[in-house]
Design an enzyme around this catalytic site. Structure first.
Site, PDB file in Angstrom:
ATOM      1  N   ASP A   1      -0.185  -3.493  -6.039  1.00 57.48           N
ATOM      2  CA  ASP A   1      -1.689  -3.946  -4.948  1.00 57.48           C
ATOM      3  C   ASP A   1      -2.799  -4.011  -5.533  1.00 57.48           C
ATOM      4  O   ASP A   1      -2.616  -1.951  -6.387  1.00 57.48           O
ATOM      5  CB  ASP A   1      -1.383  -3.450  -3.534  1.00 57.48           C
TER       6      ASP A   1
ATOM      7  N   HIS B   1      -6.350  -3.682   5.352  1.00 59.93           N
ATOM      8  CA  HIS B   1      -6.105  -2.976   4.064  1.00 59.93           C
ATOM      9  C   HIS B   1      -6.634  -2.449   2.469  1.00 59.93           C
ATOM     10  O   HIS B   1      -7.929  -1.472   2.483  1.00 59.93           O
ATOM     11  CB  HIS B   1      -6.705  -4.564   2.644  1.00 59.93           C
TER      12      HIS B   1
ATOM     13  N   ASP C   1      -0.459  -0.299   0.873  1.00 62.36           N
ATOM     14  CA  ASP C   1      -0.305  -1.765   1.342  1.00 62.36           C
ATOM     15  C   ASP C   1       1.320  -1.598  -0.061  1.00 62.36           C
ATOM     16  O   ASP C   1       1.832  -2.117   0.130  1.00 62.36           O
ATOM     17  CB  ASP C   1      -0.973  -3.416   1.114  1.00 62.36           C
TER      18      ASP C   1
ATOM     19  N   GLU D   1      -7.290  -4.616  -4.159  1.00 63.57           N
ATOM     20  CA  GLU D   1      -8.153  -4.514  -3.590  1.00 63.57           C
ATOM     21  C   GLU D   1      -9.444  -5.609  -4.319  1.00 63.57           C
ATOM     22  O   GLU D   1      -9.690  -4.678  -5.370  1.00 63.57           O
ATOM     23  CB  GLU D   1      -8.900  -3.285  -2.903  1.00 63.57           C
TER      24      GLU D   1
ATOM     25  N   HIS E   1     -11.178  -5.057   3.173  1.00 64.33           N
ATOM     26  CA  HIS E   1     -10.792  -3.049   2.854  1.00 64.33           C
ATOM     27  C   HIS E   1     -11.442  -2.461   3.464  1.00 64.33           C
ATOM     28  O   HIS E   1     -10.886  -1.407   3.257  1.00 64.33           O
ATOM     29  CB  HIS E   1     -10.733  -3.875   1.400  1.00 64.33           C
TER      30      HIS E   1
END
Length: 238
Positions: free
Chosen positions: A7, A152, A157, A9, A57
């Protein structure tokens, strides 16, 4: 099979418009089990995050100022991902950002070093058509605890997605683990010769046999003495 749940960001939604990766989280699975061999990077994107991205985030621009740039971790990331199946929720987004970051370094796309990319969002849409299939929605639907996810975060995640993926693909688990480790492709059914196994025979003890007879007697009484096993037992043997 080695799988990496990944994942990212980012500073915004568009890599082509100049947005950059600020965090990468990777969780390793081997034989569908967590190994603890994870990777996590915070990165200096050399630009500020959009206000809407900050709300998602919560990683401040100031926090990222002294973090390494993507170029500093690119080789380590590629070596870590090399040869693995990469599992991503909404893969087009993360792969697009990784492709852009690597292109800025004149490096080939990340898909050239991995065995395949699996998109869990596409899987979820096929499994749960017409339903919300965000990571939070899938956690709720599949009983994955996401109570610590207030914002997030790439590593958190990725850990949640690993749990979601295992739950989504639980039907692929074999009854006899590792009997057919050479056949891991989805859709291949391996025949197992059960004659090689000796199955123990467990006989009922006296109490269990007596309780069984009581149940049979109750059923026979309820049917007016017409149960087939009683009638059959009463017939004379020729």
């Amino acid at each position: 099979m080695r799988q990496i749940v990944l994942d990212t960001e980012t500073t915004g939604l568009s890599a082509e418009a100049g947005d950059r990766i600020i965090e990468i989280g990777c969780v390793e699975l081997v034989a569908r089990k967590l190994t603890g061999n994870n990777k996590h990077f915070y990165l200096n994107p050399e630009r500020d995050s959009h206000e809407d991205a900050l709300k998602v985030h919560g990683i401040s621009n100031e926090f990222l100022r002294d973090k390494p740039k993507f170029a500093a971790v690119a080789d380590e990331l590629i070596e870590y991902l090399s040869g693995a199946e990469i599992i991503i929720h909404n893969a087009a987004f993360d792969v697009g950002f990784l492709r852009k970051e690597l292109s800025l370094l004149q490096r080939p796309c990340i898909t050239t070093c991995v065995s395949k990319v699996t998109d869990t969002l596409a899987m979820a849409k096929e499994m749960f058509p017409g339903k919300r299939n965000s990571l939070d929605a899938l956690c709720d639907r599949l009983g994955v605890d996401n109570s610590t996810r207030t914002l997030h975060g790439a590593l958190l995640d990725a850990e949640l997605l690993a749990d979601v993926y295992i739950n989504m693909t639980r039907g692929q688990d074999a009854l006899l683990i590792d009997v057919a480790s050479s056949s891991e492709a989805v859709g291949i059914v391996t025949r197992v010769d059960l004659s090689q196994f000796t199955l123990p025979v467990l006989l009922a003890n006296e109490q269990e046999a007596a309780e069984h007879e009581q149940v049979l007697a109750q059923l026979d009484k309820a049917s007016g003495g017409k149960t087939l096993w009683r009638l059959g037992a009463a017939q004379p043997v020729a």
